[in-house]
Scaffold this active site. Structure first.
Site, PDB file in Angstrom:
ATOM      1  N   CYS A  92       0.706  -1.203  -0.246  1.00 28.62           N
ATOM      2  CA  CYS A  92       0.107  -0.339   0.169  1.00 28.62           C
ATOM      3  C   CYS A  92       0.533   1.491   0.083  1.00 28.62           C
ATOM      4  CB  CYS A  92      -0.650  -0.079   0.871  1.00 28.62           C
ATOM      5  SG  CYS A  92      -1.730  -1.353   1.575  1.00 28.62           S
ATOM      6  N   ARG A  94       4.142   1.459  -6.243  1.00 31.50           N
ATOM      7  CA  ARG A  94       3.953  -0.331  -5.502  1.00 31.50           C
ATOM      8  C   ARG A  94       2.838  -1.004  -5.527  1.00 31.50           C
ATOM      9  NH1 ARG A  94       6.173   2.012  -0.941  1.00 31.50           N
ATOM     10  NH2 ARG A  94       4.909   0.853   0.405  1.00 31.50           N
ATOM     11  N   TRP A 117      -2.998  -2.703  -1.325  1.00 36.04           N
ATOM     12  CA  TRP A 117      -2.942  -3.652  -2.171  1.00 36.04           C
ATOM     13  C   TRP A 117      -3.397  -4.705  -0.617  1.00 36.04           C
ATOM     14  CZ3 TRP A 117      -0.638  -6.302  -5.939  1.00 36.04           C
ATOM     15  CH2 TRP A 117      -0.132  -7.468  -5.950  1.00 36.04           C
ATOM     16  N   ASN A 139      -0.625   0.564   6.193  1.00 40.32           N
ATOM     17  CA  ASN A 139       0.281  -0.078   5.504  1.00 40.32           C
ATOM     18  C   ASN A 139       0.857  -1.821   5.903  1.00 40.32           C
ATOM     19  OD1 ASN A 139       1.892  -1.345   3.897  1.00 40.32           O
ATOM     20  ND2 ASN A 139       3.214   0.585   3.415  1.00 40.32           N
ATOM     21  N   GLY A 140       0.310  -2.509   5.606  1.00 41.78           N
ATOM     22  CA  GLY A 140       1.436  -3.394   6.178  1.00 41.78           C
ATOM     23  C   GLY A 140       0.063  -4.902   7.495  1.00 41.78           C
ATOM     24  N   GLU A 151      16.150 -23.053 -10.960  1.00 37.98           N
ATOM     25  CA  GLU A 151      15.834 -21.116 -11.077  1.00 37.98           C
ATOM     26  C   GLU A 151      16.898 -20.442 -10.840  1.00 37.98           C
ATOM     27  OE1 GLU A 151      13.581 -19.978 -11.535  1.00 37.98           O
ATOM     28  OE2 GLU A 151      13.906 -18.210 -10.524  1.00 37.98           O
ATOM     29  N   LYS A 155      16.707 -17.613 -14.063  1.00 39.23           N
ATOM     30  CA  LYS A 155      16.747 -16.055 -14.566  1.00 39.23           C
ATOM     31  C   LYS A 155      18.478 -15.831 -15.079  1.00 39.23           C
ATOM     32  CE  LYS A 155      14.399 -15.339 -12.179  1.00 39.23           C
ATOM     33  NZ  LYS A 155      12.699 -15.661 -11.449  1.00 39.23           N
ATOM     34  N   GLU A 168      16.707 -15.214 -18.376  1.00 35.50           N
ATOM     35  CA  GLU A 168      15.978 -14.426 -19.169  1.00 35.50           C
ATOM     36  C   GLU A 168      15.972 -13.397 -18.926  1.00 35.50           C
ATOM     37  OE1 GLU A 168      12.334 -14.390 -16.708  1.00 35.50           O
ATOM     38  OE2 GLU A 168      13.498 -15.329 -14.818  1.00 35.50           O
ATOM     39  N   HIS A 179      25.386 -37.781 -17.713  1.00 32.94           N
ATOM     40  CA  HIS A 179      24.372 -38.164 -18.340  1.00 32.94           C
ATOM     41  C   HIS A 179      24.370 -37.575 -19.739  1.00 32.94           C
ATOM     42  CE1 HIS A 179      23.620 -41.547 -15.783  1.00 32.94           C
ATOM     43  NE2 HIS A 179      23.302 -40.897 -14.414  1.00 32.94           N
ATOM     44  N   LYS A 221       4.831  -9.404 -17.928  1.00 27.30           N
ATOM     45  CA  LYS A 221       4.831 -10.305 -16.478  1.00 27.30           C
ATOM     46  C   LYS A 221       4.009 -11.373 -15.810  1.00 27.30           C
ATOM     47  CE  LYS A 221       6.340  -9.603 -11.970  1.00 27.30           C
ATOM     48  NZ  LYS A 221       7.376 -10.754 -11.526  1.00 27.30           N
TER      49      LYS A 221
END
Ligand code: F6R
Length: 608
Positions: A2, A27, A74, A98-99, A482, A486, A489, A505, A603
């Protein structure tokens, strides 16, 4: 997460609040609102959706006044909607927050028993009631907020206004950002500097446990315990763009650095240290359900799929329940055997990925119970699921997922321990020990982030590589996959991630002196086998970059070591993921790619 803005000055504040909220749009948010003191009353306007909706509402019903607070929300508690949007009002008090208030359930029960009515599903409304009650007891606004803070636990940045105080805003901060802006006859408050820059560059950053009061002429700063705080303002020299990224060059780098906080927020209010257990929250999995789950199927795409792969290890190892991880994009094409008794966990940062949504729907139609592990409240996957386990990583803007990934790992750890406790696979004693270590991980993440400069130097040494290999075994195998994703991409360097045992292998054929091989070597049961992999790479002149929690692990064989603090082996991926993210980031930045918006990628992938 938020955004908060507050203004006490001489100008009409509604447009100023709206402009400040625009500066905080990066944000992420799903609804917005303002409260303005018109000299007599607090006038509150809120709207779901984008700020244009709030702007339209203000155009239809203008509010006039020179003191006000505003908020972009948010959602964390309660769906995105107008009635859950801030400010929340009780009596003559308006609050933006916010929180996450951790003890909101018990406080709400108590306040309801005292006859208080709640108009939203938020945790924030509690604060409005507590402050209102305290002012009714005769406390002034500042003391009323202090009294409320003594009752709430959790993370917060709070701004409060009162009908009976036309030119005053009181503020408090704990674990969520809040900054005061000092102008000429004008005071402001905001979640972040960009919202203040068109008014002032002189700011005071509040610290955890502090409160402030702003009027046109004065800032008063104190700790909640009553100690006075004297802090000189600092002058901000950042450009607006830099300010939006918290001074970081890219959102991705900022988000990598936000991981300790994202982990703390994801665990917050859910960990019960004393019993070594987690709260069920909105998962919708009762004790009996946990005992009778026959199999867990994790469905996801991309980075979330890597979290799911790790989740499989956690669920089998900790909860002793059979688990499989499936690419959501493949699930439907093989007429899967799925139905009652299966718990299907849909893992998705956005909660909107078309393949994951479609796969989860199919499983639901066939009778499985669906649990959504998502980062966005009210997203499509959250809506269709029987239960939710939200990651509270906050909005992620960089296309490459970082903080959402580690928050997913944490959520799946919680789920595994939760199921394990109920299935008798995790004893109370083991649970207590695990959780005591888990809550220590955010600070260990901070230690890893402090090594960023060293990682940048390592990135410089491999920035011209054409290909790279990432190897890890057991609990590090998903991290290796991963790490490779990263790198490819965002830097466009071709990279492959493999379980260490697979190297012989096939991929070993690729290794030569031009090939950086990133090896995950935490001190767990796979260490010796991984050390053999390192030897094999070295024998072919491959350049080993070792991620270790003990300097001896890679000894003289590695060209570079990236060090993380030791932790329990179940939690090592929460730490080892970070140097790999930073390595990819710096390689990409050195190669000059568009780190936050890599070519060809989006995204949220809402097509199958
Ligand atoms: C890569 C990345 C993607 C997403 C994938 C699924 O950094 O972010 O691979 O993980 O597109 O997205 P969500 O998690 O939103 O379902």
């Amino acid at each position: 997460m938020c955004g908060i803005i507050g203004y006490v000055g001489n100008e009409e504040c509604a447009p100023i609040l709206l402009e400040g909220l625009r500066r905080l749009e990066y944000r992420g948010y799903d609804s917005a609102g303002v409260a303005v003191h018109d000299g007599t009353e607090l006038r509150v306007l809120r709207a779901a959706g984008k700020l244009t909706a709030l702007g339209d509402a203000l155009a239809r019903t203008p509010v006039h006044g020179t003191t006000g607070i505003g908020h972009t929300r948010w959602a964390t508690h309660g769906k995105p909607s107008e009635h859950n949007a801030h400010p929340h009002v009780s009596g003559g008090i308006a609050v933006v927050h916010n929180g996450i208030i951790e003890n909101h359930v018990e406080l709400k029960q108590r306040l309801k028993a005292e006859g208080r009515e709640f108009l939203s599903d938020t945790d924030t409304e509690i604060v409005a009631h507590l402050v209102d009650l305290a002012t009714q007891r005769g406390l002034d606004l500042f003391e009323a907020l202090r009294s409320a803070l003594r009752e709430i636990r959790g993370a917060y940045a709070i701004a409060v206004m009162s009908k009976s105080d036309p030119a005053r805003i009181v503020l408090a901060k704990n674990a969520s950002p809040l900054v005061v802006g000092i102008g000429d006859g004008v005071m402001l408050a905001a979640s972040d500097v960009p919202a203040l820059l068109s008014h002032t560059r002189d700011v005071i950053f509040l610290e955890d446990g502090e409160m402030a009061e702003i009027t046109r002429a004065k800032v008063r700063l104190e700790r909640v315990d009553g100690t006075r705080v004297d802090r000189a303002p600092v002058r901000i020299t950042w450009s607006l763009m830099q300010a939006e990224r918290g001074g970081y060059k890219h959102f991705m780098l900022k988000e990598i650095h936000e991981q300790p906080r994202a982990l703390e927020d994801t665990l917050r209010g859910r960990v019960v240290l004393e019993t070594g257990d987690f709260e069920a929250g909105e998962m919708g999995i009762g004790d009996d359900d946990a005992k009778t789950v026959k199999r867990v199927i994790l469905l996801a795409c991309g980075t979330s799929y890597h979290a799911a792969l790790h989740g499989r290890y956690l669920l089998e190892g900790l909860a002793r329940v059979p688990a499989v991880a499936e690419l959501a994009s493949e699930f439907r094409y093989r007429n899967p055997v799925v139905g009652p008794g299966d718990l299907v966990v849909a893992v998705s940062q956005s909660g909107e990925t078309a393949d994951t949504l479609a796969a989860a729907k199919e499983a639901k139609e066939r009778g499985a119970r669906i649990l959504a592990v998502v980062n966005v409240q009210g997203s499509a996957i959250a809506r269709m699921a029987h239960g939710t386990l939200y990651t509270h990583a906050g909005p992620e803007i960089g296309v490459a997922s970082t903080k959402c990934f580690t928050a997913q790992l944490a959520a799946l750890t919680m789920l595994s321990i939760y199921l394990g406790r109920r299935r008798g696979a995790v004893t109370r004693e083991v649970g207590v020990a695990l959780l005591a270590e888990l809550v220590a991980v955010p600070n260990k993440m901070r230690d890893v982030l402090a090594t960023a400069r060293h990682i940048e130097t390592v990135a410089r040494s491999i920035m011209h590589a054409r290909d790279a290999l990432f190897l890890g075994r057991g609990l590090s195998s998903a991290v290796a996959l991963e790490g490779a994703l990263k790198l490819k991409e965002i830097s466009y360097v071709h990279a492959e991630g493999y379980a260490g045992g697979e190297m012989k292998h096939g991929p070993l054929a690729l290794v030569d002196r031009d090939m950086p091989v990133v090896c995950l070597l935490p001190s767990d049961s796979t260490l010796e086998k991984m050390q053999s992999n390192v030897q094999e790479v070295r024998a072919r002149d491959g350049q080993v970059i070792a991620v270790v929690d003990d300097d001896k692990a890679a000894a003289s064989l590695a060209a570079h070591t990236l060090k993380v603090p030791p932790t329990h082996e179940w939690f090592t991926p929460l730490l080892t993921s970070i140097p790999l993210q930073l390595l990819s980031y710096y390689v990409a930045d050195l190669r000059g790619t568009d780190v936050d918006q890599p070519r060809n990628l989006a995204k949220t992938v809402t097509v199958e």
